[in-house]
Design an enzyme around this catalytic site. Structure first.
Site, PDB file in Angstrom:
ATOM      1  N   VAL A 144      39.960  42.469  33.416  1.00 33.26           N
ATOM      2  CA  VAL A 144      39.487  41.104  33.659  1.00 33.26           C
ATOM      3  C   VAL A 144      40.672  40.157  33.542  1.00 33.26           C
ATOM      4  O   VAL A 144      41.443  40.231  32.581  1.00 33.26           O
ATOM      5  CB  VAL A 144      38.396  40.708  32.645  1.00 33.26           C
ATOM      6  CG1 VAL A 144      37.988  39.255  32.836  1.00 33.26           C
ATOM      7  CG2 VAL A 144      37.197  41.632  32.756  1.00 33.26           C
ATOM      8  N   CYS A 145      40.821  39.274  34.523  1.00 39.84           N
ATOM      9  CA  CYS A 145      41.851  38.246  34.473  1.00 39.84           C
ATOM     10  C   CYS A 145      43.233  38.910  34.322  1.00 39.84           C
ATOM     11  O   CYS A 145      43.535  39.885  35.018  1.00 39.84           O
ATOM     12  CB  CYS A 145      41.539  37.281  33.331  1.00 39.84           C
ATOM     13  SG  CYS A 145      42.506  35.768  33.289  1.00 39.84           S
ATOM     14  N   THR A 146      44.061  38.437  33.400  1.00 38.17           N
ATOM     15  CA  THR A 146      45.388  39.033  33.205  1.00 38.17           C
ATOM     16  C   THR A 146      45.315  40.406  32.545  1.00 38.17           C
ATOM     17  O   THR A 146      46.351  41.075  32.416  1.00 38.17           O
ATOM     18  CB  THR A 146      46.283  38.111  32.353  1.00 38.17           C
ATOM     19  OG1 THR A 146      45.605  37.789  31.133  1.00 38.17           O
ATOM     20  CG2 THR A 146      46.603  36.823  33.099  1.00 38.17           C
TER      21      THR A 146
END
Length: 261
Positions: A144-146
């Site tokens: 998720v995300c970074t």
């Protein structure tokens, strides 16, 4: 409010249907004959681990935790390098009862993002080796995300289509040999990646949908009343004004540049 999974289990216990007790695959809704809600995963999912670390982004972890816990038969838990209290990016403490040394198998692994600490974890070889070991036996592996940066650093995303946080997204994922796609979430084989923060909830719903079907996913969404309507346009590069994008790029440069040199 009880979760949809809990409510369905209660229905079974109360005897409103005997199908689940007989290990059938669905519960029939009797009143309005609205159809059949699938009550079993197309692939058995028992253990779902979310790896967290000091500095993780709250919703990156908590969104998937809540949604994936709706998969029937599953147990979701947090994992860290060491057991004990882990602090998110604003200081909230989460008690973690499993270390990576104690976890040798997961059906689903999710890696949330954060900021500086996330990038530093892309250099942690012991963590990257653990992720690769878990991936050998997982049904799905996701970021998720970074958190996609950490997953990318393992080499598992090489040649794959992926998405991640908007900041320097194509540049960073290209470094890991992955093909960045500006999507809310992307699935490539067993690998799932999402854009920033709230996109992890969409990715998690897509995983539920893949495993449990449309009707069960709608039930989960209604349980959450998941129907986002933000007050203004925004939330993506395409919907953000140039002035705000310049400001946010400078802000993120100040966060990441010192550790990415």
């Amino acid at each position: 409010m009880k979760s949809i999974k809990t409510c369905l289990v209660i229905l079974c216990v109360l005897g409103m249907t005997t199908l689940y007790a007989q290990k059938q695959t669905s519960i029939h809704i009797p009143e309005n004959e609205i159809g059949t809600i699938t009550f079993s995963s197309k692939v058995p999912i028992k253990n779902i681990g979310i790896f967290i670390y000091d500095g993780f982004n709250t919703l990156d972890a908590m969104g998937p935790y809540h949604i994936l816990s709706q998969i029937v038969g599953s147990k979701v838990f947090f994992i860290s390098k060491r057991k004990g209290l882990v602090r998110n990016q604003t200081g909230m403490e989460v008690k973690v009862e499993k270390s990576i040394d104690e976890v040798n198998h997961l059906d689903i692994l999710v890696i949330p993002g954060g900021a500086r600490e996330t990038y530093l974890h892309t250099k942690d070889q012991s963590l990257l080796d653990w992720i690769k070991r878990i991936d050998k036996g997982s049904v799905y592996t996701g970021g998720v995300c970074t958190g996609g940066w950490i997953l990318g650093a393992t080499g598992l995303l090489k040649g794959r289509n992926v998405t991640t946080n908007w900041y320097r997204a194509e540049e960073i994922m290209k470094k890991y040999g992955a093909n960045f796609k500006p999507e809310r979430y992307v699935r490539d084989g067993k690998y799932w990646t999402s854009a920033g923060v709230t996109a992890g909830m969409d990715m998690s719903l897509a995983i539920v949908n893949d495993l449990m079907g449309n009707q069960y996913t709608q039930a989960v969404m209604l349980d959450l009343e998941y129907d986002p309507k933000p007050p203004i346009d925004g939330g993506s590069i395409e919907k953000t004004t140039p002035e705000v994008k310049r400001f946010m790029n400078r802000l993120y440069d100040g966060i990441f540049t010192p550790v990415m040199k």
